[in-house]
Write a protein that holds these residues in place. Sequence first.
Motif, PDB file in Angstrom:
ATOM      1  N   VAL A 217       0.829  -1.214   0.000  1.00 14.60           N
ATOM      2  CA  VAL A 217       0.000   0.000   0.000  1.00 14.60           C
ATOM      3  C   VAL A 217       0.857   1.254   0.000  1.00 14.60           C
ATOM      4  O   VAL A 217       0.349   2.360  -0.265  1.00 14.60           O
ATOM      5  N   ALA A 218       2.149   1.110   0.298  1.00 10.17           N
ATOM      6  CA  ALA A 218       3.043   2.273   0.298  1.00 10.17           C
ATOM      7  C   ALA A 218       4.483   1.792   0.205  1.00 10.17           C
ATOM      8  O   ALA A 218       4.796   0.615   0.461  1.00 10.17           O
ATOM      9  N   PHE A 219       5.364   2.735  -0.159  1.00 11.04           N
ATOM     10  CA  PHE A 219       6.795   2.453  -0.294  1.00 11.04           C
ATOM     11  C   PHE A 219       7.563   3.669   0.177  1.00 11.04           C
ATOM     12  O   PHE A 219       7.212   4.811  -0.177  1.00 11.04           O
ATOM     13  N   VAL A 220       8.588   3.439   0.993  1.00  8.48           N
ATOM     14  CA  VAL A 220       9.446   4.523   1.490  1.00  8.48           C
ATOM     15  C   VAL A 220      10.876   4.193   1.085  1.00  8.48           C
ATOM     16  O   VAL A 220      11.472   3.224   1.562  1.00  8.48           O
ATOM     17  N   ALA A 221      11.436   4.986   0.192  1.00 11.99           N
ATOM     18  CA  ALA A 221      12.745   4.689  -0.374  1.00 11.99           C
ATOM     19  C   ALA A 221      13.861   4.855   0.642  1.00 11.99           C
ATOM     20  O   ALA A 221      13.801   5.722   1.528  1.00 11.99           O
ATOM     21  N   ASP A 222      14.876   4.029   0.519  1.00 14.09           N
ATOM     22  CA  ASP A 222      16.086   4.211   1.320  1.00 14.09           C
ATOM     23  C   ASP A 222      16.697   5.574   1.012  1.00 14.09           C
ATOM     24  O   ASP A 222      16.769   5.994  -0.145  1.00 14.09           O
ATOM     25  N   GLY A 223      17.111   6.264   2.057  1.00 21.67           N
ATOM     26  CA  GLY A 223      17.701   7.586   1.896  1.00 21.67           C
ATOM     27  C   GLY A 223      16.710   8.720   1.965  1.00 21.67           C
ATOM     28  O   GLY A 223      17.108   9.894   1.939  1.00 21.67           O
ATOM     29  N   ALA A 224      15.425   8.405   2.052  1.00 24.65           N
ATOM     30  CA  ALA A 224      14.414   9.467   2.137  1.00 24.65           C
ATOM     31  C   ALA A 224      14.590  10.277   3.413  1.00 24.65           C
ATOM     32  O   ALA A 224      14.988   9.756   4.461  1.00 24.65           O
ATOM     33  N   PHE A 245      16.234   7.632   5.889  1.00 22.34           N
ATOM     34  CA  PHE A 245      15.457   6.413   6.073  1.00 22.34           C
ATOM     35  C   PHE A 245      16.239   5.215   5.550  1.00 22.34           C
ATOM     36  O   PHE A 245      16.925   5.282   4.527  1.00 22.34           O
ATOM     37  N   CYS A 246      16.112   4.095   6.272  1.00 18.93           N
ATOM     38  CA  CYS A 246      16.758   2.846   5.842  1.00 18.93           C
ATOM     39  C   CYS A 246      15.821   1.691   6.138  1.00 18.93           C
ATOM     40  O   CYS A 246      15.405   1.494   7.286  1.00 18.93           O
ATOM     41  N   SER A 247      15.476   0.920   5.130  1.00 19.74           N
ATOM     42  CA  SER A 247      14.508  -0.154   5.277  1.00 19.74           C
ATOM     43  C   SER A 247      15.072  -1.308   6.082  1.00 19.74           C
ATOM     44  O   SER A 247      16.244  -1.677   5.945  1.00 19.74           O
ATOM     45  N   PRO A 248      14.241  -1.929   6.948  1.00 16.70           N
ATOM     46  CA  PRO A 248      14.652  -3.182   7.590  1.00 16.70           C
ATOM     47  C   PRO A 248      14.683  -4.292   6.549  1.00 16.70           C
ATOM     48  O   PRO A 248      13.880  -4.307   5.616  1.00 16.70           O
ATOM     49  N   PRO A 249      15.606  -5.247   6.687  1.00 13.39           N
ATOM     50  CA  PRO A 249      15.746  -6.295   5.659  1.00 13.39           C
ATOM     51  C   PRO A 249      14.454  -7.051   5.375  1.00 13.39           C
ATOM     52  O   PRO A 249      14.151  -7.360   4.218  1.00 13.39           O
ATOM     53  N   GLY A 250      13.668  -7.338   6.414  1.00  9.27           N
ATOM     54  CA  GLY A 250      12.470  -8.141   6.222  1.00  9.27           C
ATOM     55  C   GLY A 250      11.385  -7.468   5.411  1.00  9.27           C
ATOM     56  O   GLY A 250      10.475  -8.140   4.907  1.00  9.27           O
ATOM     57  N   LEU A 251      11.439  -6.155   5.280  1.00 11.82           N
ATOM     58  CA  LEU A 251      10.415  -5.423   4.535  1.00 11.82           C
ATOM     59  C   LEU A 251      10.983  -4.731   3.299  1.00 11.82           C
ATOM     60  O   LEU A 251      10.289  -3.950   2.656  1.00 11.82           O
ATOM     61  N   GLU A 438      12.734   3.158  15.932  1.00 19.40           N
ATOM     62  CA  GLU A 438      13.730   3.336  16.979  1.00 19.40           C
ATOM     63  C   GLU A 438      14.758   4.350  16.495  1.00 19.40           C
ATOM     64  O   GLU A 438      15.495   4.083  15.544  1.00 19.40           O
ATOM     65  N   GLU A 439      14.770   5.518  17.131  1.00 22.09           N
ATOM     66  CA  GLU A 439      15.664   6.610  16.730  1.00 22.09           C
ATOM     67  C   GLU A 439      15.515   6.901  15.239  1.00 22.09           C
ATOM     68  O   GLU A 439      16.490   7.030  14.511  1.00 22.09           O
ATOM     69  N   TYR A 440      14.262   6.960  14.792  1.00 22.33           N
ATOM     70  CA  TYR A 440      13.862   7.360  13.436  1.00 22.33           C
ATOM     71  C   TYR A 440      14.137   6.307  12.377  1.00 22.33           C
ATOM     72  O   TYR A 440      13.960   6.568  11.190  1.00 22.33           O
ATOM     73  N   LEU A 441      14.540   5.109  12.796  1.00 24.69           N
ATOM     74  CA  LEU A 441      14.766   4.036  11.839  1.00 24.69           C
ATOM     75  C   LEU A 441      13.792   2.896  12.108  1.00 24.69           C
ATOM     76  O   LEU A 441      13.496   2.576  13.257  1.00 24.69           O
ATOM     77  N   PRO A 442      13.267   2.260  11.054  1.00 28.20           N
ATOM     78  CA  PRO A 442      12.281   1.197  11.235  1.00 28.20           C
ATOM     79  C   PRO A 442      12.942  -0.157  11.465  1.00 28.20           C
ATOM     80  O   PRO A 442      14.044  -0.441  10.968  1.00 28.20           O
ATOM     81  N   ARG A 443      12.227  -0.991  12.220  1.00 28.95           N
ATOM     82  CA  ARG A 443      12.650  -2.369  12.436  1.00 28.95           C
ATOM     83  C   ARG A 443      11.423  -3.261  12.329  1.00 28.95           C
ATOM     84  O   ARG A 443      10.363  -2.938  12.869  1.00 28.95           O
TER      85      ARG A 443
END
Length: 590
Positions: A217-224, A245-251, A438-443
Amino acid sequence: MRAQPIPREEDTVVQSRTPRQGGAADELRRILQRIDGRGYPAYREIRGAYAFPGYRLEVDYVQPDPFAPPSQVIVTVPRNVAGFPPELLRTPVRATALEDFITRRFYALSSRARAGSRGTGGSGLVSIDRPPQEVLRRTSVTMGAEGVEARFVVGLPARGRTVLGRQAEELFFREIPAVVDGALRYANLDAAAVRRQVETVEDAECIRDALEGRGLVAFVADGAILPRVSGVDDRPLAEGTVVPFCSPPGLRAEFETPNRGRVTGMGIPAGVVLVVGGGYHGKSTLLAAVEKGIYNHIPGDGRELVVTDTGAVKIRAEDGRGIENVDISPFISNLPFGKDTSSFSTQDASGSTSQAANILEALETGARVLLIDEDTSATNFMIRDGRMQRLVAKKKEPITPFIDKVGQLGRDLGVSTLLVMGGSGDYFDVADTVIAMEEYLPRDVTAEAKQIARDRAAAREREGGDRFGPVKARRPLPRSVDPSRGKRAASVSAKGPATILFGAHAIDLSCVGGIADISQTRAIGDALVYLRERYLDGKRTLAEALALLKRDLDEKGMDILSPYRRGDYALPRMFEVAAALNRLRTLRCV
């Protein structure tokens, strides 16, 4: 008669819809020299079309005095003179991105031109509709069959109510030509910047088109860059701690784009997605970026490749709003004294009632994704824990909390939910995906959340049955949508992005997401009049009427909303048009 987009001269001669045909540019010069020093109404003589070297200029509307809203001018540069490469116009998406770039360039150049005052009121003003960070389809600049058309406003110079013809001559023959030359001719633009914007928008749209097929339903690019300068400044935060922004590996998801090539980032799956985490760790910032991802953004915004399904709607509690004939029974029933909730109306909704109505209204108009933040939700609408269930039996509680309906939205209606939730782990039981900030990064903490749910079973009982329930199709009555005020058949105006003055009533849009610009609000107000005149007949459902409006806008453009050629419209979504209609307190539906 529809709403008048420009002030009318009620105490003078009303201007005809068809402008007087002028002639060569020298005729405009002669008129300005002749009326120099005369009374302000003499400016009406300049209304018409004039052939300037390389473009046509039309004075489409002349303001009645220097303090009135400025005059409206249209310039058309033939395609062969403008010289834009055909590949920049290959698709509607590319054309919109190019028109947006030209509008921004025109605004920047005209800002310099109007730096000095030329008399009373708005004398000397030259301005075009100013775009926000989002790239929207607008009427300020259009690439048509005849060429590039720009619609802008000019404050005709005056001292008191005396025409300053010589200053007006300088405006039309020196400053406006410089702006036109610098903004509407490709040779004078930064070609690399033009292509960067067109390609950035095209890449974002390519990803958006692919979301559903990938189950996202949405996508957030690495480095955003997601944080903004402030709540009133939508530019990217540049000072202090800014975490890309940095994506967690599982997503992590990958998309192949036509210009950037392979792009990686976090794919937000369909279903029920929770965003959890401590306060100030970026939960609401992520949700806000996803909310704005329904639109494309300019290069350098930081959210260029934050892309969301265009069927996403932000939902919140809205104390005090009016509700008209909405079936809120999926969430609220068995009210005291037997009040019916399958056709519920009120002029003063509570937080929980308004949030229920907001969801049902969004579903009525085709929402595919609901975006919800617990911070702007009614607590008793979101959750009822086991202890409260033991103290207050269900037969004494009319509200079925959202936790018991959110899964059914997906199973029964195919509607996903992205929910920021920091206060109740009971939602782990119904979530398909759990993302911790966590500190602006997703997990990706889905497995951990599910294990916690298994180890510590919630003490609460499910409420509200096994099905979501009905989504009622309402039929608005046209007589209840009245834009008249006094002697005016239609009086509609936008007072900021969150308020529409519609006839004798104000429509409050402050709790409505999805509006990026006041120009969308203007279009929404006039779209309501258009709907009333053509498609609200008491027989068509609201969804049917909106589909017809969207068809007309797609096929004919936003000029259908006004009898005059306006340059200050931006295209709204039908969700926001419906939201405005639903907040008109005179609305009646069957």
